[in-house]
Design an enzyme around this catalytic site. Structure first.
Site, short mmCIF file in Angstrom:
data_model
loop_
_atom_site.label_atom_id
_atom_site.label_comp_id
_atom_site.label_asym_id
_atom_site.label_seq_id
_atom_site.Cartn_x
_atom_site.Cartn_y
_atom_site.Cartn_z
N GLN A 158 47.27 29.50 34.06
CA GLN A 158 47.89 28.49 34.91
C GLN A 158 47.81 28.77 36.41
OE1 GLN A 158 51.76 27.14 33.41
NE2 GLN A 158 51.14 27.69 31.34
N CYS A 211 56.19 30.60 39.37
CA CYS A 211 55.35 30.65 40.56
C CYS A 211 55.96 29.83 41.69
CB CYS A 211 53.94 30.17 40.26
SG CYS A 211 52.78 30.58 41.59
N ASP A 257 58.66 34.48 31.60
CA ASP A 257 59.45 33.40 32.18
C ASP A 257 60.73 33.07 31.42
OD1 ASP A 257 57.32 33.29 33.91
OD2 ASP A 257 56.54 31.37 33.20
N THR A 286 56.16 35.02 37.49
CA THR A 286 54.73 34.92 37.75
C THR A 286 53.95 35.75 36.72
OG1 THR A 286 54.62 36.89 39.16
CG2 THR A 286 55.21 34.81 40.24
N ALA A 287 52.64 35.48 36.64
CA ALA A 287 51.77 36.28 35.77
C ALA A 287 51.74 37.73 36.25
CB ALA A 287 50.37 35.68 35.74
N ALA A 288 51.81 37.92 37.56
CA ALA A 288 51.81 39.28 38.11
C ALA A 288 53.06 40.04 37.67
CB ALA A 288 51.74 39.23 39.63
N CYS A 295 52.89 36.89 44.62
CA CYS A 295 52.61 35.47 44.82
C CYS A 295 51.50 35.35 45.86
CB CYS A 295 53.86 34.74 45.29
SG CYS A 295 53.61 32.96 45.49
#
Length: 450
Positions: free
Chosen positions: A83, A201, A336, A345-347, A379
């Protein structure tokens, strides 16, 4: 000078690539996926709920601990999406197809794919109820169910997306509508929103704003565009260092920001957006728009609402350092769906995955978890088609930067990391269980600079 700077920055990234190579090479491209879409047994040592980023990452890691046949992933969707790429898709910089792969292709080889939806969690009995009256028991449960988008909480949506000039980078169904609205823009207000809820995000709502401004400039439409960011928040960004940098960009590009301003209605037929003033109850304002980008309200998955594993708000209730559930010691969470007080976030999931791996290992050995998650998240704030501010920070909203340069500056190398390197790292590192965030890279780089 620019070339020299780019070479220097690339050399900083090199240890990251070298570190990944060992793990990635272990995953043969000819590997057969033996996953199936239905359960052939009703007990697994490790049961993972959710086939998104956190779920696939942890199933890969747990496969190496207990064996593929002892791990199952519950995920109803046929496709898996990267995403973070949708910011660039919505701005016409990447193709949507690049963000998608089949779920079957990303589930680790030999791990069971149970293609179903979770209906109820029963942690007292160590079992989960699925569709079609299916019940699966477990020894260890990892909950990675993500969050839920709530376009319907805005009056006039989602049906408003059937009209032109409105899009959202937060959904596979609406992200290309953003690019269409951007291309079709003639003159007037281009409005970008941020809701009065937690979001995934949190930088994305303004990334598309900066990209749109750059697109208008490139196409000669900027003089006719009034760019407005209406945010329910009271600040532009939660980390002061990056907020200061963003405010400078906003001022330089003549962008209007209205704080405590929450979207409550879209009148697509009239191209009107209605916002409530969060500081003055009952007060609303109507904006005419030529383009509208909507960031929807978000919340926990429905199955977690009023669940014994959740807090009062419906988020999975886990320890913020170990990621172990506060009440049920064999239940863990990532991503999430959790109540971790950091950006979703993915991080963040990458950083959490390394810690959760250690936590579960300790529990399996009867030891107390000692590895602690510091809230690391990142981010990449896209500010142009070739520039990014690479924000990295912790639970305390303090910068936790990886590279030995000021990451609050817009940089070309940071853009290339966002647009080209991070997708590769995602598919071939994170989802394979070999990437646990940049902590080791940060340590190696800082040691090398001493």
């Amino acid at each position: 000078m620019a070339t020299t700077g780019l070479m220097c920055s690339c050399s900083c990234v090199r240890p990251l690539v070298l570190l990944l190579r060992t793990g990635i090479l272990k995953t043969s491209s000819s590997q057969l996926h033996t996953t199936v879409k239905s359960a052939s047994k009703d007990y697994y040592e490790v049961l993972v709920l959710g086939g998104g980023t956190g779920g696939i990452t942890m199933s890969a890691r747990l496969k190496r601990k207990v064996g593929a046949g002892n791990v199952a992933v519950v995920e109803p969707q046929e496709n898996h999406y990267y995403q973070p790429l949708w910011t660039l898709v919505g701005a016409g910089a990447k193709q949507l197809a690049l963000s998608s792969r089949s779920t079957a292709s990303v589930i680790p080889s030999g791990v069971k794919w149970i293609q179903s939806r979770v209906q109820k969690l029963d942690p007292e009995k160590n079992c989960v109820h699925l569709e079609n009256d299916q019940k699966i028991s477990y020894k260890y449960l990892i909950i990675a169910l993500g969050l839920q988008l709530h376009f319907e909480k805005i009056k006039g949506l989602p049906e408003g997306f059937n009209s032109p000039k409105i899009g959202s980078n937060y959904s596979i169904h609406t992200v290309e509508k953003t690019w269409k609205a951007l291309q079709d823009f003639k003159e007037g207000n281009a409005i970008f929103t941020f809701p009065n809820t937690p979001v995934k995000c949190a930088g994305a709502p303004q990334k598309i704003m900066y990209l749109s401004e750059a697109y208008f400039k490139k196409t000669g439409k900027r003089p006719k565009a009034n760019i407005i960011f209406n945010t329910a928040l009271g600040v532009i960004f939660g980390v002061q260092k990056y907020a200061d940098a963003l405010l400078e960009i906003i001022k330089a590009r003549d962008i209007t920001v209205n704080y405590k301003c929450n979207l409550v209605e879209v009148r697509a037929d009239k191209q009107e957006a209605v916002f409530e003033n969060l500081d003055k109850a009952g007060e609303t304002e109507v904006y005419q728009y030529e383009m509208l980008h909507v960031t929807p309200p978000m919340g926990p998955p429905e199955v977690l609402l009023n669940s014994p594993v959740s807090d009062a708000a419906g988020w999975l209730d886990i320890d913020k350092e170990t990621l172990q559930h506060k009440k049920y010691p064999n239940v863990f969470g990532i991503g999430d769906c959790t109540n971790l007080p950091t950006s979703k976030t993915a991080a963040a999931i990458a950083g959490q995955s390394g810690v959760l791996d250690k936590t579960i290992s300790s529990i399996m050995k009867g030891k107390t978890p000692s590895k602690k998650y510091d809230g690391y998240t990142s981010c990449p704030l896209v500010t142009n088609y070739n520039r990014v501010i690479l924000a990295e920070f912790d639970y305390n909203a303090q910068p936790l930067e990886t590279f030995p340069f000021d990451q609050s500056k817009e940089r070309l190398i940071s853009y290339h990391m966002k647009a080209n390197m991070m997708p590769y790292l995602y598919w071939h590192g994170l989802l394979k269980g070999y990437w646990g965030g940049p902590a080791l890279i940060r340590k190696l780089l800082h040691l090398g600079l001493k």
